[in-house]
Design a protein around this motif. Structure first.
Motif, mmCIF file in Angstrom:
data_model
loop_
_atom_site.group_PDB
_atom_site.id
_atom_site.type_symbol
_atom_site.label_atom_id
_atom_site.label_comp_id
_atom_site.label_asym_id
_atom_site.label_seq_id
_atom_site.Cartn_x
_atom_site.Cartn_y
_atom_site.Cartn_z
ATOM 1 N N ALA A 18 9.280 2.904 -5.496
ATOM 2 C CA ALA A 18 9.574 2.021 -6.622
ATOM 3 C C ALA A 18 10.205 3.052 -7.641
ATOM 4 N N PRO A 19 9.449 4.044 -8.011
ATOM 5 C CA PRO A 19 9.980 5.036 -8.940
ATOM 6 C C PRO A 19 11.504 5.890 -8.782
ATOM 7 N N LEU A 20 11.827 5.855 -7.522
ATOM 8 C CA LEU A 20 13.408 6.354 -7.122
ATOM 9 C C LEU A 20 14.237 4.965 -7.359
ATOM 10 N N VAL A 21 13.632 3.690 -6.948
ATOM 11 C CA VAL A 21 14.463 2.633 -6.960
ATOM 12 C C VAL A 21 14.983 2.455 -8.212
ATOM 13 N N ASN A 22 14.021 2.579 -9.228
ATOM 14 C CA ASN A 22 14.356 2.173 -10.749
ATOM 15 C C ASN A 22 14.691 3.368 -11.395
ATOM 16 N N GLY A 23 14.974 4.469 -10.948
ATOM 17 C CA GLY A 23 15.485 5.415 -11.480
ATOM 18 C C GLY A 23 14.584 6.086 -12.561
ATOM 19 N N GLN A 24 13.288 6.136 -12.188
ATOM 20 C CA GLN A 24 12.077 6.736 -13.283
ATOM 21 C C GLN A 24 12.002 7.894 -13.247
ATOM 22 N N VAL A 25 12.282 8.502 -12.189
ATOM 23 C CA VAL A 25 12.032 9.945 -11.863
ATOM 24 C C VAL A 25 13.299 10.760 -11.326
ATOM 25 N N GLU A 26 13.227 12.058 -11.346
ATOM 26 C CA GLU A 26 14.230 13.163 -10.812
ATOM 27 C C GLU A 26 13.829 12.990 -9.503
ATOM 28 N N PRO A 27 15.024 12.722 -8.500
ATOM 29 C CA PRO A 27 14.668 12.302 -7.092
ATOM 30 C C PRO A 27 13.861 13.812 -6.419
ATOM 31 N N LYS A 28 14.618 14.945 -6.545
ATOM 32 C CA LYS A 28 14.390 16.134 -5.896
ATOM 33 C C LYS A 28 12.928 16.725 -6.347
ATOM 34 N N THR A 29 12.429 16.576 -7.508
ATOM 35 C CA THR A 29 10.977 16.870 -8.034
ATOM 36 C C THR A 29 10.277 15.832 -7.330
ATOM 37 N N TYR A 30 10.580 14.650 -7.551
ATOM 38 C CA TYR A 30 9.573 13.347 -7.071
ATOM 39 C C TYR A 30 9.361 13.457 -5.533
ATOM 40 N N LEU A 31 10.507 13.789 -4.838
ATOM 41 C CA LEU A 31 9.966 14.026 -3.317
ATOM 42 C C LEU A 31 9.405 15.015 -3.095
ATOM 43 N N LYS A 32 9.571 16.201 -3.677
ATOM 44 C CA LYS A 32 8.825 17.553 -3.255
ATOM 45 C C LYS A 32 7.325 17.105 -3.819
ATOM 46 N N GLU A 33 7.187 16.751 -4.739
ATOM 47 C CA GLU A 33 5.466 16.359 -5.137
ATOM 48 C C GLU A 33 4.990 15.252 -4.159
ATOM 49 N N VAL A 34 5.656 14.185 -3.865
ATOM 50 C CA VAL A 34 5.091 13.157 -3.072
ATOM 51 C C VAL A 34 4.906 13.603 -1.599
ATOM 52 N N SER A 35 5.920 14.335 -1.072
ATOM 53 C CA SER A 35 5.630 14.697 0.304
ATOM 54 C C SER A 35 4.735 15.947 0.427
ATOM 55 N N GLU A 36 4.325 16.530 -0.937
ATOM 56 C CA GLU A 36 3.097 17.543 -0.398
ATOM 57 C C GLU A 36 1.658 16.944 -0.613
ATOM 58 N N ARG A 37 1.788 15.721 -0.945
ATOM 59 C CA ARG A 37 0.301 14.897 -1.335
ATOM 60 C C ARG A 37 -0.128 14.311 0.311
ATOM 61 N N VAL A 38 -1.373 14.199 0.264
ATOM 62 C CA VAL A 38 -2.035 13.258 1.379
ATOM 63 C C VAL A 38 -2.124 11.829 0.845
ATOM 64 N N HIS A 39 -1.588 10.999 1.777
ATOM 65 C CA HIS A 39 -1.596 9.444 1.206
ATOM 66 C C HIS A 39 -2.462 8.765 2.278
ATOM 67 N N HIS A 40 -3.160 7.662 1.696
ATOM 68 C CA HIS A 40 -4.066 6.727 2.346
ATOM 69 C C HIS A 40 -3.107 5.521 2.531
ATOM 70 N N VAL A 41 -2.550 5.541 3.962
ATOM 71 C CA VAL A 41 -1.871 4.510 4.473
ATOM 72 C C VAL A 41 -2.624 3.394 4.758
ATOM 73 N N PRO A 42 -2.458 2.258 4.262
ATOM 74 C CA PRO A 42 -3.217 0.966 4.723
ATOM 75 C C PRO A 42 -3.188 0.753 6.462
ATOM 76 N N HIS A 43 -4.168 0.606 7.067
ATOM 77 C CA HIS A 43 -4.401 0.409 8.346
ATOM 78 C C HIS A 43 -3.981 1.794 9.133
ATOM 79 N N GLN A 44 -3.402 2.856 8.650
ATOM 80 C CA GLN A 44 -3.216 3.995 9.367
ATOM 81 C C GLN A 44 -3.906 5.102 9.155
#
Length: 316
Positions: A18-44
């Motif tokens: 959503a932040p990327l689709v809505n243009g709320q963040v700088e893509p490169k920085t956001y992708l780097k930050e998100v890809s380095e985090r561990v996420h709790h994926v529903p059912h997975q």
């Protein structure tokens, strides 16, 4: 994978893009930050999401909308791709020894004990097996992150909340009321607010619809963890409209300071007017409230707006 699971996973994926689709963040920085985090994926379970995967979800969403984010159905539904019948029986027997253990912990336990090879049997394979045999309990989700707000454009973010309203007498009987409202973070204008006789989701549905029709679509909605704001219907509606839905941490009203301050203003400036002439119905209460909101609150200079009115800032 049933439709409910596919829907939950699609909502999780939308939350990331959503932040990327809505243009709320700088893509490169956001992708780097998100890809380095561990996420709790529903059912997975817990996992990292590669930047390439997130960009792929963005592309799919732009082409096919929310439904394109749902996992594809398997052609061999109902059968594990990597567990033999003997493996399944063994895992089910182990599960019955720990029936209340969260599935994520149980999955990690299987790996640690050497019951299943790491990176060979997925979390969802285990989850699907346990769910098929009614051996899945409730899982604890991580706390939502605390956000800070300082937006200088209208409709960047709306804060939403519910407040107990005045008790009115209708045909001699006392009736509780509840005020549901949104406030624009930048202008302090209230896109829509209304009193209701209950705290049910129908009230939020009406307020959200009217607010969007009157003032346009916000990029983000920020609310607490109340049941109506956790509704799957609201999450789905936001995903369909491209709105990012954010929740506060429990028992943290300070993080929604602007909507809380608006409710205090209503209590100190509007409710006293009702004491002089009590409304005789819920309709009358709302009519008088909307008149006060438009003629008084929206037209009165606001201390946080450099002396401008919410109406002036929103229109500018």
């Amino acid at each position: 994978m049933d439709e409910s699971m596919r829907h939950d996973i699609a909502l999780f994926r939308y939350g990331l893009i959503a932040p990327l689709v809505n243009g709320q963040v700088e893509p490169k920085t956001y992708l780097k930050e998100v890809s380095e985090r561990v996420h709790h994926v529903p059912h997975q379970g817990d996992k990292r999401i590669a930047a390439k995967t997130i960009l792929d979800w963005c592309t799919r969403y732009k082409k096919g909308g929310f439904d394109a984010l749902k996992p594809k159905r398997r052609s061999d539904r109902g059968h594990s791709r990597r567990l033999s019948p003997d493996d399944e029986d063994h895992i089910l027997a182990l599960r019955k020894e720990h029936p209340t253990m969260p599935v994520t912990v149980f999955y990690e336990h299987l790996i640690e004990q050497g019951e299943i090879p790491k990176n060979h049997i997925s979390y969802f394979t285990i989850y699907r097996l346990l769910k098929k045999h009614n051996l899945v309990g409730k899982e604890i989700l991580p706390m939502p992150e605390r956000k800070r707000f300082a937006y200088d454009q209208i409709n960047e973010l709306w804060q939403g909340d519910l407040s107990h309203g005045p008790t009115i007498r209708v045909h001699g009987k006392a009736q509780k009321t509840f005020l549901i409202a949104y406030i624009d973070d930048c202008s302090r204008l209230v896109p829509y607010a209304q009193f209701f006789p209950s705290e049910k989701f129908d009230g939020l549905r009406i307020v959200t619809k009217e607010a969007v029709l009157r003032c346009g679509k916000p990029k983000r909605i920020y609310s607490d963890n109340g049941k109506i704001y956790r509704s799957e219907v609201l999450q789905y509606a936001c995903a369909e409209m491209g709105i990012t839905l954010i929740h506060t941490q429990p028992y943290d009203p300070q993080s929604k300071g602007k909507i809380e301050r608006f409710f205090r203003t209503v209590q100190t400036r509007f409710y006293p007017l009702l004491e002089l002439n009590p409304p005789k119905s819920l309709d009358e209460l709302n009519e008088r409230f909307w008149k006060w909101l438009e003629e008084e609150y929206h037209r009165k200079p606001h201390a946080s707006l450099d002396g401008k009115t919410p109406h002036e800032v929103f229109q500018s």
